[in-house]
Design an enzyme around this catalytic site. Sequence first.
Site, short mmCIF file in Angstrom:
data_model
loop_
_atom_site.label_atom_id
_atom_site.label_comp_id
_atom_site.label_asym_id
_atom_site.label_seq_id
_atom_site.Cartn_x
_atom_site.Cartn_y
_atom_site.Cartn_z
N LYS A 378 92.66 11.90 -45.95
CA LYS A 378 93.58 10.92 -45.37
C LYS A 378 94.53 10.51 -46.48
O LYS A 378 94.07 10.11 -47.57
CB LYS A 378 92.82 9.67 -44.95
CG LYS A 378 92.33 9.68 -43.54
CD LYS A 378 91.81 8.28 -43.22
CE LYS A 378 91.34 8.20 -41.80
NZ LYS A 378 91.06 6.86 -41.36
N ASP A 471 86.03 -1.76 -33.12
CA ASP A 471 86.93 -0.77 -32.51
C ASP A 471 86.15 0.49 -32.17
O ASP A 471 86.61 1.61 -32.39
CB ASP A 471 88.08 -0.48 -33.49
CG ASP A 471 89.22 0.25 -32.79
OD1 ASP A 471 89.16 0.40 -31.55
OD2 ASP A 471 90.16 0.67 -33.49
P1 ATP Z 1 94.15 5.73 -36.00
O1 ATP Z 1 94.99 4.52 -35.98
O2 ATP Z 1 94.64 6.82 -35.09
O3 ATP Z 1 92.69 5.47 -35.81
P2 ATP Z 1 93.51 6.38 -38.73
O4 ATP Z 1 94.34 6.10 -39.92
O5 ATP Z 1 92.27 5.60 -38.58
O6 ATP Z 1 94.39 6.32 -37.44
P3 ATP Z 1 92.04 8.64 -38.13
O7 ATP Z 1 91.93 8.27 -36.69
O8 ATP Z 1 90.83 8.48 -38.93
O9 ATP Z 1 93.22 7.89 -38.79
O10 ATP Z 1 92.57 10.13 -38.27
C1 ATP Z 1 93.58 10.65 -37.44
C2 ATP Z 1 93.12 11.97 -36.86
O11 ATP Z 1 92.81 12.89 -37.93
C3 ATP Z 1 91.86 11.85 -36.04
O12 ATP Z 1 92.12 11.55 -34.69
C4 ATP Z 1 91.24 13.24 -36.20
O13 ATP Z 1 91.82 14.13 -35.28
C5 ATP Z 1 91.68 13.65 -37.60
N1 ATP Z 1 90.60 13.35 -38.56
C6 ATP Z 1 90.42 12.21 -39.25
N2 ATP Z 1 89.33 12.29 -40.04
C7 ATP Z 1 88.80 13.52 -39.84
C8 ATP Z 1 87.65 14.22 -40.35
N3 ATP Z 1 86.82 13.64 -41.23
N4 ATP Z 1 87.42 15.46 -39.93
C9 ATP Z 1 88.24 16.04 -39.02
N5 ATP Z 1 89.32 15.45 -38.49
C10 ATP Z 1 89.62 14.20 -38.90
#
Ligand code: ATP
Length: 557
Positions: A378, A471
């Site tokens: 990320k 959440d």
């Molecule tokens: P949101 O506001 O959408 O929750 P966020 O910053 O929390 O955003 P994530 O939801 O964790 O981000 O990541 C966005 C996308 O990236 C996820 O929906 C998933 O498809 C992919 N993703 C995130 N972490 C992983 C992981 N560990 N393995 C595989 N895919 C991942």
Amino acid sequence: MDSEACQRGFYRHSLETKHCLKCPPNSLSNESGATSCSCNAGFYRAPSEGQNIACTRPPSAPRNVSFSLIGTQLSLWWQPPSDHGGRKDVTYTVFCHRCHFLSCEPCEAGVVFSPSASGLTKPAVDVDGLEAYTNYTFAVEAHNGVSGMGPAPQRTAPAVWVAVGHAAPVTVSQFILTQRDDSSLSVSWLAPRQRSRTSVEYEVMFFEKGEEARYTVKHLLEPNVTLTDLQPDTAYLLRVRSITPLGPGPYSPDQEFRTLPPDTGALSGGVIVSIIFGVLLFIGLLMGLLIFRRKQARRRQARPDYNTSGFDREKVWLKPYVDLQPYDDPSRGVLEFTKELDVSCVTMENVIGEGEFGEVYRGSLRLPGKERIVVAIKTLKSTYSDSQWWNFLREATIMGQFNHPNIVRLEGVVTKRRPMMIITEYMENGALDTFLRENEEKFSPVQLVSMLQGIASGMTYLSEHNYVHRDLAARNILVTRSLQCKVSDFGLSRILENDAEGTYETKGGKIPIRWTAPEAIAHRIFTSASDVWSFGIVMWEVLSFGDKPYGGMTNQE
Ligand code: ATP
């Protein structure tokens, strides 16, 4: 006429036979004067069958294989083939495979079929001896007296996939004290029968005898533990349970072990004696301090608790997670709870998603002396605001404090270079909501419930550490290749610019309205109980293959 050669389609077995006989069904004599009829293509005669017997063929596949699973006891049944091949001697064979990811191998001898796995004359069989937390496939093949006589492949019913959950208690047993001294105890135990390669870890809970409220919990990957910093000549009780991807099994009965008395025999001489006195004085002081602290703790515990349910009692003894306060410097928290990774160990490959803070990549991590592993990365976009920076690092500090098979594991962070990165284990099937929508109707109810068991197990762990997720939703659950579900998204801060679908309501804070308990919507009271409400919504999402909760209604409704 009678001694004339027989026409096509007729045969005379020997010249003594008076009449020409018509070829039996599914056979033909191509020339006149035939003494036998050969079977049509795809039809056969069993070796024991004479020329006067009809040719028959292997049966078609059995139909509609179904099963019921209670604990680890499986019953399989099916409908007979629609085509018996013209015979009455149909029997069935059941093939069992145990699967890990996509590789399957034949079941071992421990799996027992009643009445048997082959030669079944009735379309049903009971299966015993399956292991908990293991996936199996069962295929049923029909045979008759001419099966295997021709080149035609055997026809097998589509295999059913059975995921055995943790209905069967997986207990640990046979504790052995392997070593002890005056301040430590080493204990090992027999691991549950676990022939699969699924990950098992052990949770050890121990406390001084009579001091159950002041216990410590350890998580281990091996079936043994060394407890250190113990009091000499003191009895300790220890209980262990195994945790698999589907959740924990029951605790073992308490095991009592005693540390040795302090070792005083080897020392002599005036100087040494005075050292002993010094040490004893120090121990005395230390024990005084400990007793004082324990009394204080007891006094604290004696005060009435606002909530005395067993659920909260459990929370008392687990280490609560540490949250950053708005005035804290998150870089300090990051230092304490996460591992700073050298950016040269990280390779970013392709974008797999767009997160709140920036793009999410698939990539790899190769730490010195370790194998390369696939990770998710990320990133924090270069145009980040102060609050985004703070929340990004806060998510890492929270994740770094958790260690559970159903919580996404933090591998480390990169904060000293730009872009900043949070590196976690890679979850091949991505977010659960999308995954279920893309695979609608492909999973059995047992598989769906196994996914929910995993999520419940991760959430139990979080609540035991006083963490309220706020959440919990299928979009925040990630799925591994083996369908293991892990809770993710410990950010909580919601920036709504990306919330095109109106998932989050802004009034007085950001709330995923369809997933949130009434008291949390009305009074902003978020607790583990409101997380349980959200889990109910997640159950609905999972069992409906990713439908939107209250799909026909607006947020307001
Ligand atoms: P949101 O506001 O959408 O929750 P966020 O910053 O929390 O955003 P994530 O939801 O964790 O981000 O990541 C966005 C996308 O990236 C996820 O929906 C998933 O498809 C992919 N993703 C995130 N972490 C992983 C992981 N560990 N393995 C595989 N895919 C991942």
